[in-house]
Design a protein around this motif. Structure first.
Motif, short mmCIF file in Angstrom:
data_model
loop_
_atom_site.label_atom_id
_atom_site.label_comp_id
_atom_site.label_asym_id
_atom_site.label_seq_id
_atom_site.Cartn_x
_atom_site.Cartn_y
_atom_site.Cartn_z
N GLY A 161 0.90 -1.24 -0.20
CA GLY A 161 0.07 -0.02 -0.20
C GLY A 161 0.94 1.48 -0.14
N MET B 25 1.45 6.36 -7.13
CA MET B 25 1.09 6.70 -5.56
C MET B 25 0.75 8.06 -5.32
N LEU B 26 0.02 8.39 -4.39
CA LEU B 26 -0.31 9.69 -3.83
C LEU B 26 -1.13 10.50 -4.95
N GLU B 27 -2.01 10.04 -5.66
CA GLU B 27 -2.45 10.63 -7.01
C GLU B 27 -3.11 11.98 -6.65
N ALA C 19 -2.95 -0.99 3.27
CA ALA C 19 -3.59 -0.60 2.11
C ALA C 19 -5.03 -0.17 2.57
N GLY C 20 -5.24 1.00 3.24
CA GLY C 20 -6.70 1.50 3.59
C GLY C 20 -6.74 1.34 5.15
N ARG D 22 -1.91 0.15 -7.85
CA ARG D 22 -2.39 1.22 -8.56
C ARG D 22 -0.90 1.49 -9.46
N GLU E 47 2.36 -1.41 -4.57
CA GLU E 47 0.98 -0.88 -4.99
C GLU E 47 0.45 -1.50 -5.90
N PHE F 234 -12.19 11.49 3.42
CA PHE F 234 -11.30 12.28 2.74
C PHE F 234 -11.68 13.73 3.40
N GLY G 10 -0.26 4.45 0.03
CA GLY G 10 -1.01 5.85 0.45
C GLY G 10 -0.13 6.37 1.47
N VAL G 11 -0.83 7.43 2.03
CA VAL G 11 -0.03 8.30 2.95
C VAL G 11 0.43 7.38 4.08
#
Length: 470
Positions: A181, A209-211, A268-269, A206, A204, A315, A183-184
């Motif tokens: 993951g 990262m950090l889209e 991851a989340g 995707r 990851e 978010f 993410g942040v």
């Protein structure tokens, strides 16, 4: 049954700010916290401990001095997990003491236990000592936060295959770490352990990262991570995670690639901590990630007297925005006038290096069809950056060609989360590129990068105007 003007469930950033705000308006307030101590995820497993861990790692490794003294420079040669946790525990105790004093000073009542709805106004609380009682609130604010997402196919064992809560309690610093993951949270811990000379692999599913961050900033950040030998695997989903007899972890990717590592961090989340609230009894329901849908201006849920704020509404899931959401929600809940949530707020990612952003990204400006120009400054261009031994760091500003107003500021590098507030102020006050060109900044400082980036944009905008006139 005791009754209150406002019952707040959860004492994290949103909950504590809401409780204090309502109390200052003369309302009776009860905070229900399921943990043994107040503070919520932010104080005990999230914001404060992770940022303290980051600062401790940077100090003990001498990371900030490596630009001058070389990569082998360290303040402490053998850094243990106990070294990392010692400072964290001191910081957490201080945060809890401050919060307890704040509640006492404002006459906010506390109750420690698990709350469930009986109806929209009534809650049953199973206290930590086993006693069960009911309380009634004219309004209720849900500020229960989130917990790590733990899918069934990941064999968490609390030792080598762990989530982002458990990583704070590790017994040893791993020689290798795979973070699932990007993410942040995943990126923050991946880069922190990289400073400890742990071999880090980030996986990851995707393609990037950090889209939500400006693409140029992410590209610079990605280059810095790869430059220090972090492995970044994008566009690959996980097939299987296991642990062999020797204790090593094996991650098999969908494309057949195998990653062998001492420790796996699954980040991851996160999911809203709403499953124990009996939301249906109050006429509410959460989405598939446990989040509550609210009005983005008042934070009122579909049930008139129930509000929600903080990470549980989704978010941006920041401690800073959660505090403001809690304050605004509390004012609406007790019938006091409230301002609208700010249009532009800073987003801070406490990775190594830091990333911070406020306003529109270059990609968003393009999507909106706004004619624009950018100004860029590298920290190494500033005298302070040279004094500090900085070899990297980038500040980027996006301006409207038509109004010359600042549209967005994006920073990657040392002190980014502090520096961003200058851009935030100019952005919210509708300032233009001339502010950065005509004003004086302390010298030598990293803030001087604003002057350099402002001049860069101003020169480009001037050249463009000459071409248009010609």
């Amino acid at each position: 049954m005791n009754s209150y003007d406002l019952i707040v469930i959860g004492s994290g950033p949103a909950g504590r700010r809401a409780a204090v705000q309502a109390a200052k308006l003369g309302k009776s307030v009860l905070v229900i916290e399921k943990g043994r101590r107040v503070g919520g995820v932010s104080v005990h497993t999230g914001t404060i401990p992770s940022k303290t861990l980051r600062e401790t790692a940077l100090n003990l490794t001498g990371w900030r001095e490596r630009g001058f003294y070389g990569r082998s420079y360290r303040v402490k040669q053998n850094i243990s997990a106990a070294d990392l946790q010692r400072r964290m525990l001191i910081t957490l105790d201080h945060e809890v003491d401050v919060l307890e004093h704040q509640f006492a000073r404002n006459r906010v009542s506390e109750m420690h236990g698990t709350a469930t709805f009986i109806d929209a106004n009534t809650l049953e609380v199973t206290r930590n000592d086993g006693e069960v009682l009911r309380v009634r609130g004219t309004s209720v604010l849900l500020a229960v936060g989130t917990r790590p997402y733990r899918p069934a196919h990941i064999p968490f064992d609390g030792e080598a295959i762990i989530d982002s809560d458990e990583i704070l309690e590790i017994k040893e610093v791993p020689r290798s770490l795979a973070v699932i993951g990007a993410g942040v949270i995943g990126i923050e811990y991946a880069t922190i352990f990289s400073t400890l000379d742990t071999q880090v692999t980030v996986i990851e599913s995707r393609e990037t990262m950090l889209e939500f961050i400006d693409k140029e900033i992410v590209e610079d950040f990605t280059y810095q991570l790869r430059d220090r030998n972090m492995k970044l695997i994008f566009g690959q989903a996980i097939e299987n995670v296991s642990r062999d007899e020797s204790g090593k972890c094996r991650i098999v990717l969908k494309n057949g690639r195998i990653v062998v590592t001492e420790m796996v961090l699954f980040a991851a989340g996160r999911v809203g901590a709403t499953d124990t609230l009996s939301l249906s009894a109050a006429g509410l329901e959460a989405d598939n990630r446990g989040r509550i849908k609210v009005d983005p201006e008042t934070f009122q849920s579909d049930v008139a007297n129930i509000y929600a704020a903080g990470d549980v509404v989704g978010f941006p899931s920041l401690a800073s925005t959660s505090m403001e959401q809690g304050r605004i929600a509390a004012r609406h809940a007790v019938g006091a006038p409230a301002n609208e949530p700010p249009q532009y707020f800073p987003y801070g990612i406490y990775a190594v290096p830091e990333i911070s952003t406020c306003g529109l990204t270059e990609e968003e400006v393009i999507q909106r069809g706004i004619p624009y120009e950018c100004g860029v400054a590298h920290f190494r261009e500033t005298s302070r950056g040279h004094i500090m031994g900085l070899e990297s760091g980038l500040l980027k500003m996006v301006f409207s060609l038509k109004t010359r107003r600042l549209l967005g500021v994006h920073i990657v590098g040392e002190g980014a989360t502090e520096l961003v507030h200058i851009g935030q102020a100019v952005l919210n006050l509708k300032g233009t590129v001339e502010y950065f060109v005509e004003n004086t900044f302390n010298y030598p400082t990293l803030a001087e990068a604003y002057k350099i980036a402002g001049l860069d944009a101003w020169n480009r905008m001037g050249e463009l105007q000459k071409v248009q006139k010609a």
